[in-house]
Design a protein around this motif. Structure first.
Motif, short mmCIF file in Angstrom:
data_model
loop_
_atom_site.label_atom_id
_atom_site.label_comp_id
_atom_site.label_asym_id
_atom_site.label_seq_id
_atom_site.Cartn_x
_atom_site.Cartn_y
_atom_site.Cartn_z
N THR A 1 4.56 5.16 -2.23
CA THR A 1 5.89 4.89 -2.81
C THR A 1 5.85 3.97 -4.02
O THR A 1 6.51 4.23 -5.03
CB THR A 1 6.84 4.32 -1.73
OG1 THR A 1 6.94 5.27 -0.68
CG2 THR A 1 8.22 4.00 -2.29
N HIS B 1 6.83 0.84 10.70
CA HIS B 1 5.74 -0.12 10.41
C HIS B 1 5.88 -0.62 8.98
O HIS B 1 6.46 0.04 8.12
CB HIS B 1 4.36 0.51 10.67
CG HIS B 1 3.86 1.41 9.60
ND1 HIS B 1 3.94 2.79 9.67
CD2 HIS B 1 3.27 1.16 8.41
CE1 HIS B 1 3.41 3.32 8.59
NE2 HIS B 1 3.00 2.36 7.81
N ASN C 1 -5.83 1.46 -0.83
CA ASN C 1 -4.64 0.89 -1.49
C ASN C 1 -5.03 0.22 -2.80
O ASN C 1 -4.33 0.31 -3.81
CB ASN C 1 -3.95 -0.12 -0.57
CG ASN C 1 -3.21 0.56 0.57
OD1 ASN C 1 -2.82 1.72 0.47
ND2 ASN C 1 -3.05 -0.14 1.67
N ALA D 1 3.41 -3.10 6.05
CA ALA D 1 2.00 -3.45 5.85
C ALA D 1 1.24 -2.60 6.87
O ALA D 1 1.49 -1.40 6.96
CB ALA D 1 1.79 -4.95 6.00
N SER D 2 0.34 -3.23 7.66
CA SER D 2 -0.28 -2.43 8.73
C SER D 2 0.09 -3.03 10.08
O SER D 2 -0.75 -3.17 10.99
CB SER D 2 -1.80 -2.35 8.54
OG SER D 2 -2.10 -1.46 7.48
N VAL E 1 7.65 0.88 4.08
CA VAL E 1 8.04 1.05 5.47
C VAL E 1 7.68 2.46 5.90
O VAL E 1 7.87 3.43 5.13
CB VAL E 1 9.56 0.76 5.69
CG1 VAL E 1 10.45 1.71 4.92
CG2 VAL E 1 9.91 0.75 7.18
N ASP F 1 -1.92 -5.24 2.61
CA ASP F 1 -2.81 -4.64 3.61
C ASP F 1 -3.77 -3.68 2.93
O ASP F 1 -3.62 -3.37 1.73
CB ASP F 1 -2.02 -3.92 4.71
CG ASP F 1 -1.44 -2.60 4.25
OD1 ASP F 1 -1.30 -1.70 5.08
OD2 ASP F 1 -1.14 -2.47 3.05
N GLY G 1 0.83 -1.19 0.00
CA GLY G 1 0.00 0.00 0.00
C GLY G 1 0.87 1.25 0.00
O GLY G 1 2.08 1.18 -0.22
N GLY G 2 0.27 2.39 0.26
CA GLY G 2 1.01 3.65 0.31
C GLY G 2 1.28 4.22 -1.07
O GLY G 2 0.88 3.67 -2.09
N LYS H 1 12.49 8.62 5.13
CA LYS H 1 12.57 7.19 5.49
C LYS H 1 13.99 6.79 5.91
O LYS H 1 14.24 5.67 6.34
CB LYS H 1 12.15 6.34 4.29
CG LYS H 1 10.73 6.62 3.79
CD LYS H 1 9.68 6.17 4.78
CE LYS H 1 8.29 6.54 4.32
NZ LYS H 1 7.77 5.65 3.25
C1 6PG Z 1 -0.36 1.49 4.07
C2 6PG Z 1 0.87 0.70 3.75
C3 6PG Z 1 2.01 1.11 4.60
C4 6PG Z 1 2.91 1.90 3.67
C5 6PG Z 1 3.91 2.72 4.44
C6 6PG Z 1 4.70 3.62 3.49
O1 6PG Z 1 -1.47 1.00 3.85
O2 6PG Z 1 -0.18 2.64 4.48
O3 6PG Z 1 0.74 -0.55 3.58
O4 6PG Z 1 2.72 0.07 5.20
O5 6PG Z 1 3.60 0.99 2.82
O6 6PG Z 1 3.17 3.53 5.36
O7 6PG Z 1 3.76 4.49 2.85
P1 6PG Z 1 4.26 5.51 1.71
O8 6PG Z 1 4.78 4.67 0.58
O9 6PG Z 1 3.01 6.28 1.34
O10 6PG Z 1 5.34 6.35 2.35
#
Ligand code: 6PG
Length: 242
Positions: free
Chosen positions: A30, A129, A67, A131-132, A124, A55, A27-28, A183
Motif C-alpha cells: 500500500t 494485523h 519490505n 506491522a507484524s 493494516v 517490521d 511494510g506491504g 480493507k
Molecule cells: C508486512 C506489513 C503488514 C502490511 C499489511 C498490509 O510486512 O506485511 O508490515 O503489516 O502493512 O499486511 O499490506 P498491504 O499494504 O500489502 O495490503
C-alpha cells in the motif's frame, strides 16, 4: 494534501524542534506510491532524517518480499539520505538476535524511554494485523521489548521482526495507510467497533496523533459522519505544504 506532504511537514517541525526527524516505514504494498511521492517531494530534510522499518520479513533484502527491498527501490535509492541514517532490519540475520540488535539501534538514535519516533507509518491487514502483530499473537502483550521476532500465523509467509505496542504507542504520530475494498471490513471493525480482536485497534491508544489515510473503497463501511469528521481532521492537522 498527501501523506508525503504530511511527512515533509512533520520532518521540518521535528528538525526545527529536535534537530532530527525519525521515521519508521510500513511494510506491504500500500505505502509504495506514497514513498515514491515522498522521494519526489521538495523540502524534505534528508540529511537530518533517520529511516527505520516497523517490521520486516526474515529474508534477504534482495528477496521480492522484503519490505526494505521494496522501499529501497522507490524511495531510499532516490533521496540524498546519508547511508548510515538508513536503519534496515537485517532480515537475513538470526531473528531473535536481530530483534535485540535493532532495539539497541532504536534506543541509541531515538530519544525517550521508550524511544519516541516522530512518525510511524503502518498498514493494516484484512485480519486487522498491523506491522507484524497478528491476531492472538503473544507479541501483542509484549511490554519489555520494543522489537521482537514472531512466527507468522498459518498461511503467512516468513518469520517476522516487528515493533511491539510500547514502541508504537509512544510515537508522536502514527499514520495508518489502507486502500481498496478488501480493507473496508477491517477498517470499520477498528474505527467503528474498536474491535480488540484486531491488533490495529490497540494502536488507537497511541500517545500522539493517530491518522488514518484511506481511499473511498477502504472507507466504504464508515458512516458519512465519520468520513466528514475525518476530512475535517485531515484539513486541520495537515497544514499547507511547507
Ligand atoms: C508486512 C506489513 C503488514 C502490511 C499489511 C498490509 O510486512 O506485511 O508490515 O503489516 O502493512 O499486511 O499490506 P498491504 O499494504 O500489502 O495490503
Amino acid at each position: 494534501m498527501r501523506v508525503a506532504d504530511l511527512i515533509v511537514h512533520d520532518a521540518a517541525m521535528a528538525v526545527r524542534e529536535r534537530g532530527r526527524f525519525t521515521l519508521a516505514l510500513a511494510g506491504g504494498r500500500t505505502p509504495l506510491a506514497a514513498y515514491a511521492r515522498l522521494a519526489a517531494a521538495s523540502g524534505m530534510p534528508w540529511a537530518r532524517t533517520h529511516l527505520f522499518w516497523s517490521d520486516e520479513r526474515c529474508i534477504p533484502p534482495d528477496n521480492p518480499d522484503s519490505n526494505f527491498g521494496a522501499a529501497a527501490g522507490v524511495l531510499v535509492s532516490r533521496v540524498p539520505i546519508p547511508p548510515d541514517h538508513v536503519h534496515r532490519i537485517r532480515g537475513e540475520a538470526e531473528p531473535r538476535e536481530e530483534a535485540r540488535r535493532y532495539e539497541s539501534v532504536l534506543r541509541e538514535i531515538v530519544r525517550g524511554d521508550p524511544p519516541r519516533l516522530d512518525v510511524i507509518l503502518l498498514g493494516v491487514g484484512e485480519d486487522g494485523h498491523t506491522a507484524s502483530l497478528f491476531p492472538g499473537s503473544p507479541a501483542l502483550d509484549e511490554q519489555a521489548h520494543l522489537v521482537v521476532a514472531v512466527d507468522p500465523p498459518p498461511g503467512v509467509a516468513h518469520q517476522r521482526i516487528t515493533f511491539t505496542l510500547p514502541l508504537i504507542l509512544a510515537a508522536r504520530s502514527v499514520v495508518f495507510l489502507a486502500t481498496g475494498a478488501a480493507k473496508a471490513n477491517a477498517v470499520a471493525r477498528v474505527l467503528l467497533a474498536h474491535d480488540e480482536a484486531m491488533p490495529a485497534t490497540r494502536a488507537l491508544a497511541a500517545r500522539g496523533r493517530v491518522v488514518w489515510v484511506l481511499d473511498e473503497e477502504a472507507a466504504r463501511d464508515l458512516s458519512d459522519a465519520i468520513k466528514e469528521q475525518g476530512r475535517q481532521a485531515w484539513v486541520r492537522q495537515t497544514p499547507p505544504a511547507v
